[in-house]
Design an enzyme around this catalytic site. Structure first.
Site, mmCIF file in Angstrom:
data_model
loop_
_atom_site.group_PDB
_atom_site.id
_atom_site.type_symbol
_atom_site.label_atom_id
_atom_site.label_comp_id
_atom_site.label_asym_id
_atom_site.label_seq_id
_atom_site.Cartn_x
_atom_site.Cartn_y
_atom_site.Cartn_z
ATOM 1 N N ASN A 25 5.462 3.833 5.694
ATOM 2 C CA ASN A 25 4.036 3.659 5.974
ATOM 3 C C ASN A 25 3.451 5.015 6.366
ATOM 4 O O ASN A 25 3.723 5.524 7.448
ATOM 5 C CB ASN A 25 3.883 2.635 7.112
ATOM 6 N N HIS A 31 -2.455 -0.821 1.057
ATOM 7 C CA HIS A 31 -1.826 0.070 2.038
ATOM 8 C C HIS A 31 -0.333 -0.255 2.086
ATOM 9 O O HIS A 31 0.068 -1.420 2.147
ATOM 10 C CB HIS A 31 -2.484 -0.145 3.408
ATOM 11 N N CYS A 87 -4.837 2.905 9.273
ATOM 12 C CA CYS A 87 -4.364 2.676 7.900
ATOM 13 C C CYS A 87 -5.482 2.190 6.975
ATOM 14 O O CYS A 87 -5.282 2.090 5.763
ATOM 15 C CB CYS A 87 -3.211 1.686 7.910
#
Ligand code: ACO
Length: 391
Positions: free
Chosen positions: A347, A317, A167
């Site tokens: 996500n 993020h 990520c």
């Protein structure tokens, strides 16, 4: 003089040196050269890259994104695991996510996002000289970036390769692009964040399967003179010890070869292997994120010679709304200055930052010249941030 981040601080920005031209660049004439391309067995024109002196700045001039068609809601997930919309919404902020199915591919999404970014930047695919695909889920073990180069139809065989940092991948990609531009003389670098973690999710594990979605986002980073420089400072880290809290390790498949030698003392040939599903200690990763993200943004601000109050937008993020809110509170960034589209996509790993940026730019929220503090964090463990200007 560059600071420790490799960037010039605001107060330290300098005009061109090394006898460069007024733009701060020194690009010698490229020499067309005939090379033989093995895949086509035809002689094709490429440019021989002579060593170039350092350009002084880089700026973000285009963005794009693409998501799969299939939308999965919290209620849909409640049909396959013991969960409910209320728990997922309250604990994560996520309501929907997109999942790759059927004929869709991650390469296809990445190419679509890239074309949109190039169109916004008004740059032709042939003028791209580097493609960085930030992904942990390539569709080829050896990397997916060259397939995007092929899909875009870039002539001249520009370099294309993958960056794997979960990520944090997109932030690392942005910083890498700036380094290639500043130190390598590249002009148009396509940075793509694309992931399909749904392929590595244990769909019986309610602690992880509710979190992830698939997407791609892209940004075109372009060389410019020092006055226009739009990447002010960065800060990057990793901690392999934290890998135990979040991983998808390699696993040896149990099936034996026809040769029948597996399991022998020699252990050769080896069993084929694949990766296990994502395993995560959510609580530990949560603690890690709320602790390191404010620190890394403060570090980037300091390297950029900027203050918290200089941040127009906070773009983290997109992992969990509580993480985003917690970091915003710590940095005293007002809620209306925080970019978030987590509710719609979950996500999406390396794609989450460029996907949210693209939506914010296209909706008119983020405007030319505004300053964005961005940060990624996740598996590795890895984390990092960058202070940049849009446009
Ligand atoms: N539905 C209902 N209940 C659930 C669910 C679910 N989907 N998942 C867990 N629970 C239960 C647990 O079993 C537990 O029950 P118990 O108290 O009876 O044991 C309870 O809810 C609390 O569980 P926690 O795991 O403590 O819940 P938490 O508030 O920590 O939220 C979450 C979990 C959302 C995963 C959170 O920890 C988180 O977001 N962590 C960070 C994840 C992250 O940021 N990852 C980023 C990197 S991803 C990458 O790099 C690939």
């Amino acid at each position: 003089m560059a600071n420790a981040s490799g960037f010039l601080t605001q107060s330290m920005r300098i005009s061109s040196s090394f006898g460069l031209n007024p733009s701060g660049f020194c690009y010698p004439e490229v020499i067309p050269k005939r090379v033989r391309c093995s895949s086509t067995s035809q002689a094709i024109e490429t440019e021989s890259r002579l060593p170039r002196l350092v350009s002084k700045g880089c700026k973000l001039v285009g963005c794009g994104s693409a998501v799969p068609q299939l939308q999965i809601s919290n209620d849909d997930l409640a049909k396959i695991v013991d969960t409910n919309d209320e728990w997922i919404s309250a604990r994560t902020g996520i309501r929907n996510r997109r999942i790759l199915t059927g004929n869709e591919s991650l390469t296809g999404l990445a190419a679509e996002a890239s074309l949109k970014a190039l169109e916004m930047a008004q740059v032709e695919p042939d003028d791209v000289d580097l493609i960085l695909l930030c992904t942990s889920t390539p569709e080829d073990l050896f990397g997916g970036a060259p397939q995007i180069q092929k899909a875009l139809g870039c002539k001249g065989n520009p370099l294309a390769f993958d960056i794997t940092a979960a990520c944090s991948g997109f932030v690392l990609g942005l910083v890498s692009a700036s380094c290639y531009i500043r130190g390598g003389g590249f002009k148009n670098v396509l940075v793509i964040g694309a992931d399909s973690l749904s392929r590595y999710v244990d769909w019986t594990d309610r602690g992880t399967c509710i979190l992830f979605g698939d997407a791609a986002g892209a940004v075109l980073v372009q060389a410019c003179d020092s006055e226009e420089d739009g990447l002010f400072g960065f800060d990057l880290h990793s901690d392999g010890d934290g890998n135990r809290h979040l991983n998808a390790g390699i696993k040896e498949n149990e099936s034996n070869h026809e040769l029948g030698t597996n399991g022998s003392a020699l252990g050769f040939p080896p069993n084929s292997s694949s990766f296990s599903c994502i395993k995560m200690n959510g609580t530990e990763v949560f603690r890690f994120a709320v602790s390191v993200v404010p620190q890394t943004i403060e570090a980037s601000l300091a390297k950029a010679g900027l203050d918290r109050s200089d941040i127009d937008w906070l773009l983290l993020h997109q992992a969990n709304k509580r993480i985003i809110d917690g970091v915003a509170t710590r940095l005293e960034v007002p809620k209306d200055r925080v970019i978030s589209n987590l509710a719609n996509y979950g996500n999406t790993s390396a794609a989450s930052i460029p996907l949210a940026l693209d939506e914010a730019v296209r909706s008119g929220k983020v405007k030319q010249g505004e300053t964005i503090a961005t940060a990624g964090f996740g598996a590795g463990l890895t984390w990092g941030s960058a202070i940049l200007r849009w446009g």
